[in-house]
Design a protein around this motif. Structure first.
Motif, PDB file in Angstrom:
ATOM      1  N   ASN A   1       0.640  -1.308   0.063  1.00  0.00           N
ATOM      2  CA  ASN A   1      -0.001  -0.018   0.090  1.00  0.00           C
ATOM      3  C   ASN A   1       1.099   1.410   0.028  1.00  0.00           C
ATOM      4  O   ASN A   1       1.844   1.272   0.536  1.00  0.00           O
ATOM      5  CB  ASN A   1      -1.057  -0.081   1.216  1.00  0.00           C
ATOM      6  N   VAL A   2       0.352   2.340  -0.589  1.00  0.00           N
ATOM      7  CA  VAL A   2       0.985   3.373  -0.763  1.00  0.00           C
ATOM      8  C   VAL A   2       0.468   4.629   0.305  1.00  0.00           C
ATOM      9  O   VAL A   2      -0.910   4.669   0.292  1.00  0.00           O
ATOM     10  CB  VAL A   2       1.049   4.037  -2.122  1.00  0.00           C
ATOM     11  N   VAL A   3       1.139   5.208   0.963  1.00  0.00           N
ATOM     12  CA  VAL A   3       0.565   6.315   1.783  1.00  0.00           C
ATOM     13  C   VAL A   3       1.305   7.417   1.795  1.00  0.00           C
ATOM     14  O   VAL A   3       2.546   7.638   1.820  1.00  0.00           O
ATOM     15  CB  VAL A   3       0.751   5.940   3.495  1.00  0.00           C
ATOM     16  N   PRO A   4       0.655   8.513   1.139  1.00  0.00           N
ATOM     17  CA  PRO A   4       1.149   9.801   0.801  1.00  0.00           C
ATOM     18  C   PRO A   4       1.617  10.452   2.127  1.00  0.00           C
ATOM     19  O   PRO A   4       0.627  10.676   2.858  1.00  0.00           O
ATOM     20  CB  PRO A   4       0.278  10.481   0.029  1.00  0.00           C
ATOM     21  N   LEU A   5       2.695  11.081   2.176  1.00  0.00           N
ATOM     22  CA  LEU A   5       3.212  11.764   3.226  1.00  0.00           C
ATOM     23  C   LEU A   5       3.889  12.995   3.026  1.00  0.00           C
ATOM     24  O   LEU A   5       4.379  13.171   1.701  1.00  0.00           O
ATOM     25  CB  LEU A   5       4.227  11.040   4.061  1.00  0.00           C
ATOM     26  N   GLY A   6       3.397  13.985   3.743  1.00  0.00           N
ATOM     27  CA  GLY A   6       4.070  15.615   3.606  1.00  0.00           C
ATOM     28  C   GLY A   6       5.453  15.476   4.281  1.00  0.00           C
ATOM     29  O   GLY A   6       5.776  14.526   4.826  1.00  0.00           O
ATOM     30  N   PRO A   7       6.153  16.530   4.300  1.00  0.00           N
ATOM     31  CA  PRO A   7       7.292  16.902   4.418  1.00  0.00           C
ATOM     32  C   PRO A   7       7.293  16.723   6.249  1.00  0.00           C
ATOM     33  O   PRO A   7       6.148  17.082   6.770  1.00  0.00           O
ATOM     34  CB  PRO A   7       7.902  18.000   4.164  1.00  0.00           C
ATOM     35  N   GLY A   8       8.360  16.283   6.741  1.00  0.00           N
ATOM     36  CA  GLY A   8       8.202  15.790   8.309  1.00  0.00           C
ATOM     37  C   GLY A   8       8.907  14.637   8.674  1.00  0.00           C
ATOM     38  O   GLY A   8       9.367  13.695   7.789  1.00  0.00           O
ATOM     39  N   THR A   9       8.903  14.352  10.065  1.00  0.00           N
ATOM     40  CA  THR A   9       9.403  13.237  10.689  1.00  0.00           C
ATOM     41  C   THR A   9       8.488  12.269  11.084  1.00  0.00           C
ATOM     42  O   THR A   9       7.465  12.819  11.816  1.00  0.00           O
ATOM     43  CB  THR A   9      10.537  13.603  11.646  1.00  0.00           C
ATOM     44  N   TYR A  10       8.432  10.957  10.881  1.00  0.00           N
ATOM     45  CA  TYR A  10       7.307   9.989  10.997  1.00  0.00           C
ATOM     46  C   TYR A  10       7.929   8.944  11.733  1.00  0.00           C
ATOM     47  O   TYR A  10       9.127   8.393  11.332  1.00  0.00           O
ATOM     48  CB  TYR A  10       6.624   9.809   9.966  1.00  0.00           C
ATOM     49  N   HIS A  11       7.192   8.221  12.760  1.00  0.00           N
ATOM     50  CA  HIS A  11       7.608   6.980  13.345  1.00  0.00           C
ATOM     51  C   HIS A  11       6.906   5.971  12.713  1.00  0.00           C
ATOM     52  O   HIS A  11       5.405   5.764  12.718  1.00  0.00           O
ATOM     53  CB  HIS A  11       7.389   7.121  14.893  1.00  0.00           C
ATOM     54  N   VAL A  12       7.523   4.992  11.845  1.00  0.00           N
ATOM     55  CA  VAL A  12       6.489   4.094  11.000  1.00  0.00           C
ATOM     56  C   VAL A  12       6.816   2.818  12.014  1.00  0.00           C
ATOM     57  O   VAL A  12       7.665   2.168  12.342  1.00  0.00           O
ATOM     58  CB  VAL A  12       7.268   4.016   9.773  1.00  0.00           C
ATOM     59  N   ARG A  13       5.621   2.052  12.083  1.00  0.00           N
ATOM     60  CA  ARG A  13       5.798   0.646  12.725  1.00  0.00           C
ATOM     61  C   ARG A  13       5.088  -0.143  11.634  1.00  0.00           C
ATOM     62  O   ARG A  13       3.980   0.214  10.979  1.00  0.00           O
ATOM     63  CB  ARG A  13       5.001   0.959  14.013  1.00  0.00           C
ATOM     64  N   LEU A  14       5.623  -1.404  11.435  1.00  0.00           N
ATOM     65  CA  LEU A  14       4.869  -2.498  10.739  1.00  0.00           C
ATOM     66  C   LEU A  14       4.822  -3.823  11.505  1.00  0.00           C
ATOM     67  O   LEU A  14       5.964  -4.308  12.343  1.00  0.00           O
ATOM     68  CB  LEU A  14       5.689  -2.482   9.448  1.00  0.00           C
ATOM     69  N   ALA A  15       3.704  -4.574  11.492  1.00  0.00           N
ATOM     70  CA  ALA A  15       3.329  -5.901  11.900  1.00  0.00           C
ATOM     71  C   ALA A  15       2.791  -6.711  10.961  1.00  0.00           C
ATOM     72  O   ALA A  15       2.060  -6.250  10.162  1.00  0.00           O
ATOM     73  CB  ALA A  15       2.683  -5.681  13.213  1.00  0.00           C
ATOM     74  N   VAL A  16       3.532  -7.923  10.830  1.00  0.00           N
ATOM     75  CA  VAL A  16       3.006  -8.854   9.861  1.00  0.00           C
ATOM     76  C   VAL A  16       2.783 -10.305  10.535  1.00  0.00           C
ATOM     77  O   VAL A  16       3.425 -10.593  11.588  1.00  0.00           O
ATOM     78  CB  VAL A  16       3.986  -9.269   8.744  1.00  0.00           C
ATOM     79  N   ALA A  17       1.830 -11.123   9.777  1.00  0.00           N
ATOM     80  CA  ALA A  17       1.566 -12.365  10.471  1.00  0.00           C
ATOM     81  C   ALA A  17       1.189 -13.202   9.410  1.00  0.00           C
ATOM     82  O   ALA A  17       0.782 -12.931   8.403  1.00  0.00           O
ATOM     83  CB  ALA A  17       0.242 -12.211  11.480  1.00  0.00           C
ATOM     84  N   ASP A  18       1.293 -14.312   9.597  1.00  0.00           N
ATOM     85  CA  ASP A  18       1.067 -15.544   8.541  1.00  0.00           C
ATOM     86  C   ASP A  18      -0.423 -15.648   8.773  1.00  0.00           C
ATOM     87  O   ASP A  18      -1.141 -15.217   9.505  1.00  0.00           O
ATOM     88  CB  ASP A  18       1.684 -16.801   8.820  1.00  0.00           C
ATOM     89  N   GLY A  19      -0.972 -16.445   7.732  1.00  0.00           N
ATOM     90  CA  GLY A  19      -2.716 -16.388   7.698  1.00  0.00           C
ATOM     91  C   GLY A  19      -3.220 -17.253   9.043  1.00  0.00           C
ATOM     92  O   GLY A  19      -4.165 -16.972   9.418  1.00  0.00           O
ATOM     93  N   GLU A  20      -2.630 -17.855   9.947  1.00  0.00           N
ATOM     94  CA  GLU A  20      -2.827 -18.644  11.020  1.00  0.00           C
ATOM     95  C   GLU A  20      -2.457 -17.977  12.198  1.00  0.00           C
ATOM     96  O   GLU A  20      -2.934 -18.367  13.358  1.00  0.00           O
ATOM     97  CB  GLU A  20      -2.530 -20.009  11.121  1.00  0.00           C
ATOM     98  N   MET A  21      -1.642 -16.972  12.062  1.00  0.00           N
ATOM     99  CA  MET A  21      -1.491 -15.925  13.298  1.00  0.00           C
ATOM    100  C   MET A  21      -0.505 -16.686  14.210  1.00  0.00           C
ATOM    101  O   MET A  21      -0.565 -16.742  15.594  1.00  0.00           O
ATOM    102  CB  MET A  21      -2.704 -15.374  14.090  1.00  0.00           C
ATOM    103  N   THR A  22       0.225 -17.756  13.502  1.00  0.00           N
ATOM    104  CA  THR A  22       1.445 -18.496  14.089  1.00  0.00           C
ATOM    105  C   THR A  22       2.701 -17.754  14.215  1.00  0.00           C
ATOM    106  O   THR A  22       3.339 -17.914  15.035  1.00  0.00           O
ATOM    107  CB  THR A  22       1.460 -19.945  13.793  1.00  0.00           C
ATOM    108  N   LEU A  23       2.908 -17.406  13.355  1.00  0.00           N
ATOM    109  CA  LEU A  23       4.087 -16.484  13.126  1.00  0.00           C
ATOM    110  C   LEU A  23       3.829 -14.898  12.939  1.00  0.00           C
ATOM    111  O   LEU A  23       3.248 -14.739  12.036  1.00  0.00           O
ATOM    112  CB  LEU A  23       5.042 -16.935  11.734  1.00  0.00           C
ATOM    113  N   LEU A  24       4.654 -14.229  13.825  1.00  0.00           N
ATOM    114  CA  LEU A  24       4.331 -12.890  14.044  1.00  0.00           C
ATOM    115  C   LEU A  24       5.894 -12.237  13.950  1.00  0.00           C
ATOM    116  O   LEU A  24       6.633 -12.690  14.322  1.00  0.00           O
ATOM    117  CB  LEU A  24       3.597 -12.493  15.227  1.00  0.00           C
ATOM    118  N   GLY A  25       5.713 -10.990  13.333  1.00  0.00           N
ATOM    119  CA  GLY A  25       6.755 -10.268  13.275  1.00  0.00           C
ATOM    120  C   GLY A  25       6.560  -8.685  13.244  1.00  0.00           C
ATOM    121  O   GLY A  25       5.360  -8.322  12.837  1.00  0.00           O
ATOM    122  N   SER A  26       7.482  -7.855  13.742  1.00  0.00           N
ATOM    123  CA  SER A  26       7.262  -6.373  13.453  1.00  0.00           C
ATOM    124  C   SER A  26       8.636  -5.629  13.677  1.00  0.00           C
ATOM    125  O   SER A  26       9.692  -6.152  13.983  1.00  0.00           O
ATOM    126  CB  SER A  26       6.365  -5.861  14.914  1.00  0.00           C
TER     127      SER A  26
END
Length: 189
Positions: A1-26
């Motif tokens: 996904n694309v998120v348009p951002l204006g100038p500035g400083t951002y704290h970006v967090r990302l979390a992912v999981a497999d389809g069964e929610m057994t493997l998680l990561g961030s």
């Protein structure tokens, strides 16, 4: 996904999981979007990769990563294969080398249309400076001064013990007398 951002400083967090929610990561990191309306020296993030056979490998791989081939294009079988997409890392083997790349934008030109950058590389461990390369002067032609300028180099890690480090790259626009810096943490294992 694309998120348009204006100038500035951002704290970006990302979390992912497999389809069964057994493997998680961030993961999380700070992201700075430069203000190109400012019309002064701006820098990209620093891209790190384990040293390839040739320093240009990092530049070519980054280009392949950022501009993937368009679907449906006919491929010339006699042409060289495209570079592999970049596999960025922040963990390096002891004794290896790291390649790094950043881009300088909006470099000012003098009356003749040429420009000049000075690049200073510093390495820190535990908050202490452990290495500082002499500043590298980079004269720019009139064509280069009007374009994003790639700043890439290789840093041998053979003399450094396993641990946590921070790479700082300081770029000075010699014409505009403006300095910007970027830092990135990495580890040697």
């Amino acid at each position: 996904n694309v998120v348009p951002l204006g100038p500035g400083t951002y704290h970006v967090r990302l979390a992912v999981a497999d389809g069964e929610m057994t493997l998680l990561g961030s993961a999380f990191d700070w992201l700075e979007v430069p203000d190109f309306n400012e019309k002064s020296l701006q820098l990209s993030s620093i891209f790190l990769a384990e040293a390839g056979a040739d320093l240009s490998d990092l530049y070519n791989a980054l280009a392949a990563t950022l501009q993937p081939a368009e679907a449906g294009n006919a491929k010339d079988k006699s042409a060289e294969p495209p570079p592999s997409p970049l596999q960025p890392t922040r963990r390096f083997k002891a004794g290896s080398s790291l390649d790094f790349l950043l881009f300088a934008y909006q470099v000012q030109a003098n009356a003749q249309g040429t420009g000049a950058l000075s690049i200073q590389i510093t390495l820190f461990s535990g908050g202490k400076k452990i290495y500082a390369a002499p500043p590298n002067e980079m004269p720019l032609s009139a064509e280069q001064a009007g374009q994003p300028v790639p700043c890439l180099a290789r840093l041998p890690l053979a003399t450094y013990a396993p641990g946590e480090y921070e790479l700082r790259i300081e770029v000075t626009d010699q014409i505009a007398r403006r300095t910007r810096a970027r830092t990135i943490p990495f580890s040697i294992q």
